[in-house]
Design an enzyme around this catalytic site. Structure first.
Site: not given
Ligand SMILES: *Cc1c(COP(=O)(O)O)cnc(C)c1O
Length: 359
Positions: A101, A171, A195
């Protein structure tokens, strides 16, 4: 009805209590005669839902007024672009590359700003967080980007880099609100809700307002500007109303169960159970360097594809779902987000022991 233990990396399990409450309110939300899904986002009832959700988020993480709390769409993936689009002043941003990511975020940012990779653990297949001391951060960088928890590789930053006052953009998709947050350390935090805090469709953004550039290129759609969403209270268009409502319930659940400190205690305990079992196991091991282990996503393997496949099949038969590793990683991954009860981890550990014994 029977519920499984769902170890999926995302969308992921939600607190059962939240789901029950939502079920109860499905046909008639608090005497309104309709579901939250059916009501106007500009009505009185919904106004209270979204405002309370924001207020609870602010209380949980002690977020002061100089930060905006935004309810957006487009996932964390859209933030890979929106953050550089809206925060770029000098035109430079430094990225720490800790996995899939983080790489995607850097690649997307490179379309809008000059990206420099200042640390990476790609050489060791992202089995650790790279050394974050003495980072070569450019003095005129607009921000330093980190991905605090690496969902696929099962690594997590347990301390933040010292950026010498340069704003940190983080993030937190797979770790947001899993532990207390020192908001002053951040310029911007973003997280897909699916998540750790709610359903898919909602992206939470917490941003220090003075960092946002207001003179943006005319060609940039209004929907992609933070100032648009700040001005309209996340109501420039129809927000993801139901996802915000469920996230609001998760926030109330967090408040009731000891806030972010309580969440951290439970998460440490749960991850501790599983890592202890892995450290004792003769069959399974974690490929992650000890000081980089994630409390959220525990990656492990026997090193033998057939044994892993057997293990996953047996787990499913016991109602332990979603433990197959990421498609490019193989092995197993158990995601232990806030809503995973300790009983789920105990059931997984007990199955691991049985599986190993029976071989
Ligand atoms: C799942 C994830 C993403 C992508 O997320 P989306 O909401 O599907 O765009 C980005 N960064 C991390 C750390 C993730 O776990």
């Amino acid at each position: 009805m029977s519920r499984v233990f769902n170890f999926s990396a995302g969308p992921a399990c939600l607190p059962e209590e939240v789901l029950r409450e939502a079920a109860q309110e499905m046909l008639d939300y608090q005497g309104s005669g309709m579901s939250v899904m059916e009501m106007s986002h500009r009505g009185k009832i919904y106004d209270r839902i979204i405002k309370e959700t924001e207020q609870d988020i602010r209380e949980l993480a002690s977020i002061p007024e100089d930060y905006a709390v935004l309810f957006l769409q487009g996932g964390a993936t859209l933030q890979f672009a929106m953050a550089p689009m809206n925060l770029t002043k000098s035109g430079k941003a430094d990225y720490i590359i800790t996995g899939h990511w983080a790489k995607k975020a850097a690649a997307e940012a490179a379309r809008y700003t000059d990206v420099k990779e200042i640390a990476s653990s790609e050489d060791s297949k992202f089995d650790r967080i790279p050394d974050l001391s003495n980072l070569d951060i450019r003095a005129d960088a607009d921000f330093v980007h980190v991905c605090e928890n690496n969902t696929i590789y099962g690594t997590q930053m347990h301390s933040l880099p010292d950026t010498g006052g340069i704003p940190l953009v983080s993030d937190q998709s797979s770790c947001v609100f899993s532990r207390p947050l020192d908001i002053a350390r951040f310029g911007l935090i973003y997280a897909g809700a699916q998540k750790n805090i709610g359903p898919a469709g909602l992206t939470l953004v917490i941003v220090r307002k003075d960092l946002i550039k207001t003179e943006l290129d005319e060609a940039i759609p209004l929907m992609l500007r933070y100032d648009t969403h700040i001005k309209s209270g996340s109501m420039h268009n129809t927000p993801p109303t139901y996802a915000i409502y469920i996230t609001g319930k998760v926030m109330k659940w967090l408040k009731k169960t000891g806030g972010l400190k309580g969440a951290q205690q439970r998460n440490e305990e749960k991850a501790g159970l599983l890592y202890d079992a892995l450290d004792k196991s003769q069959l399974f091991h974690s490929p992650v360097k000890k000081d980089s282990r994630s409390l959220m996503n525990v990656v492990f393997t026997s090193g033998d594809e057939a044994v892993d496949a057997d293990f996953i099949k047996g787990a499913e038969e016991r109602g332990l779902l979603g433990i197959k590793g990421y498609r490019t990683m193989g092995g197993m991954r158990a995601s232990l987000y806030n809503a995973m009860p300790k009983a789920g981890v105990e059931a997984l550990v007990s199955y691991m022991t049985d599986f190993e014994r029976s071989r």
